[in-house]
Design a protein around this motif. Structure first.
Motif, short mmCIF file in Angstrom:
data_model
loop_
_atom_site.label_atom_id
_atom_site.label_comp_id
_atom_site.label_asym_id
_atom_site.label_seq_id
_atom_site.Cartn_x
_atom_site.Cartn_y
_atom_site.Cartn_z
N GLN A 14 45.81 36.66 39.36
CA GLN A 14 44.64 37.71 39.18
C GLN A 14 43.73 36.58 38.05
OE1 GLN A 14 44.75 40.70 40.27
NE2 GLN A 14 46.77 39.95 40.98
N ILE A 15 42.37 37.10 38.36
CA ILE A 15 41.20 36.42 37.54
C ILE A 15 41.03 37.33 36.34
CG2 ILE A 15 39.02 35.51 37.44
CD1 ILE A 15 39.30 35.06 40.38
N HIS A 16 41.16 36.98 35.13
CA HIS A 16 40.94 37.94 33.98
C HIS A 16 39.65 37.63 33.17
CE1 HIS A 16 44.97 39.63 34.53
NE2 HIS A 16 45.38 38.80 34.82
N VAL A 17 38.55 38.56 33.58
CA VAL A 17 37.33 38.23 33.01
C VAL A 17 37.45 39.38 31.81
CG1 VAL A 17 34.87 38.44 33.36
CG2 VAL A 17 36.35 37.21 34.94
N ASP A 18 37.35 38.87 30.41
CA ASP A 18 37.45 39.69 29.61
C ASP A 18 35.86 40.32 29.18
OD1 ASP A 18 37.23 40.90 26.85
OD2 ASP A 18 38.12 39.29 25.98
N ARG A 19 34.87 39.67 29.35
CA ARG A 19 33.40 39.98 29.13
C ARG A 19 32.69 39.30 29.83
NH1 ARG A 19 32.41 41.65 22.80
NH2 ARG A 19 34.23 43.12 22.60
N THR A 20 31.35 40.05 30.22
CA THR A 20 30.28 39.29 30.71
C THR A 20 29.18 39.49 29.73
OG1 THR A 20 29.54 41.06 32.18
CG2 THR A 20 30.92 39.56 33.40
N TYR A 21 27.93 38.54 29.69
CA TYR A 21 27.12 38.47 28.92
C TYR A 21 25.78 38.11 29.59
CZ TYR A 21 30.01 38.79 24.71
OH TYR A 21 31.08 39.05 23.97
#
Ligand SMILES: NC(=O)c1ccc[n+]([C@@H]2O[C@H](COP(=O)([O-])OP(=O)(O)OC[C@H]3O[C@@H](n4cnc5c(N)ncnc54)[C@H](OP(=O)(O)O)[C@@H]3O)[C@@H](O)[C@H]2O)c1
Length: 316
Positions: A284-291
């Motif tokens: 799995q690819i875990h992206v916490d936040r995008t900005y």
């Protein structure tokens, strides 16, 4: 175009959003209209100029005004001699040598990029190159049943390393700050350790320690290794890295345990196999936040202040 630039080492406050000319690709280079660039600790190190090795390109001021290396986007122009890409192709890769990803456009070497699989979004693809390459090489020799410890397991490379070690059949211990313990359990760690309250080098013997943030003495690491165990140092303080390269190598020779640096190879050959496992659903690819691009300083601060779980991504 808009780019987030800096001219001196420091906190995220030294970054500013500027209007700069769109760069032109040279021979064997492509211009990428950036859709997503993930933030790595190497960006934080390039921003702050710390550890000391982050200043190798420029001792007193940074050699590149725009950082950001893990880029996904569309090919917007092609330099001479480019054979693998056409205008509009969706691509991603690790642009560590040229950087420039915290901008609307970036020039990249053709060889560093590959076509983005349609199964991955731009954000997901940008999360992979550096972190996945480190994690894959760091866990390449993990055998089923091995006891593996990932120091810094709650970050970008660490969250992939925990998953890959688990898939190889290892018992995995993740070490990070208290706020990331449940995240490490969620990505598959069997046991977790808060580095601020517990010393993992006193918790038993490991067959592999993958250290993403080394700062301890060689003897502490040695103590935590099983007979014939291996300590692989990926990053950390300059002093710790120097100790691994010198004392660690010597200790290894006389004890049968191996302590060394992992200089991770970059490029598609190293991250694509992990991308394939993401597409198949194993990893799995875990992206916490995008900005958004304008908030790149906040994104870097979020990582630098120790809050990011997995990856943080900028979406120009
Ligand atoms: N060898 C190579 O070829 C190569 C190439 C590129 C990058 N690197 C290195 O690879 C490393 C991994 O980067 P990354 O992008 O995965 O970083 P990251 O996302 O920032 O993850 C690092 C994690 O380590 C944690 N941490 C900090 N200090 C710790 C400590 N004392 N004990 C345990 N955990 C600690 C951080 O948590 P906090 O939030 O508490 O700080 C963070 O969760 C970096 O050191 C980078 O310099 C190496």
């Amino acid at each position: 175009m808009k780019a987030v630039a800096y001219g001196r080492y420091g906190s995220p406050d030294v970054l500013s959003v500027e209007d700069v000319p769109i760069p032109a690709p040279g021979p064997k280079q492509i211009l990428v209209a950036v859709a997503a660039t993930s933030v790595n600790r190497s960006d934080w190190e390039a921003l702050t100029g710390s550890p000391a090795y982050a200043r190798l390109g420029g001792l007193y001021s940074p050699s590149r005004r725009v950082i950001g290396s893990d880029i996904a986007g569309r090919v917007a122009a092609i330099g001479s001699g480019v054979t693998r890409f056409r205008l509009g192709d969706e691509v991603y890769g690790d642009n560590l040598n040229l950087m420039g990803g915290f901008a609307e456009y970036a020039v990249a070497a053709e060889a560093s990029f590959v076509h983005k699989p349609p199964e991955l979004t731009f954000v997901q693809a940008s999360a992979l190159p550096q972190a996945a390459a480190i994690a894959r090489q760091g866990t390449a020799k993990v055998a089923s049943g091995a006891r593996v410890l990932v120091n810094g397991g709650g970050g970008g490379a660490g969250s992939f390393a925990i998953q890959l070690a688990k898939l190889a059949g290892a018992h995995v211990t993740g070490v990070d700050n208290a706020a990331k313990l449940s995240f490490m359990l969620a990505v598959g760690a069997d046991a977790v350790v808060d580095y601020r309250t517990q010393d993992f080098t006193r918790l038993g013997r490991f067959d592999l320690i993958l250290d993403l943030v080394a700062h301890r003495s060689m003897f502490a690491y040695f103590r935590a290794l099983a007979p014939r165990g291996r300590y692989l140092c990926v990053g950390g303080t300059a002093r710790a890295l120097l100790r691994v390269a010198t004392v660690g190598a010597g200790l290894g020779l006389v004890t049968g345990r191996r302590l060394g640096l992992l200089i991770a190879g970059q490029g598609p050959a190293h991250f694509k196999p992990v991308a394939d496992r993401c597409i198949s659903g194993e990893v799995q690819i875990h992206v916490d936040r995008t900005y958004p691009l304008d908030e790149t300083p906040r994104a870097l601060a979020y990582l630098g202040e120790g809050r990011a779980r997995g990856k943080v991504v900028i979406t120009p």
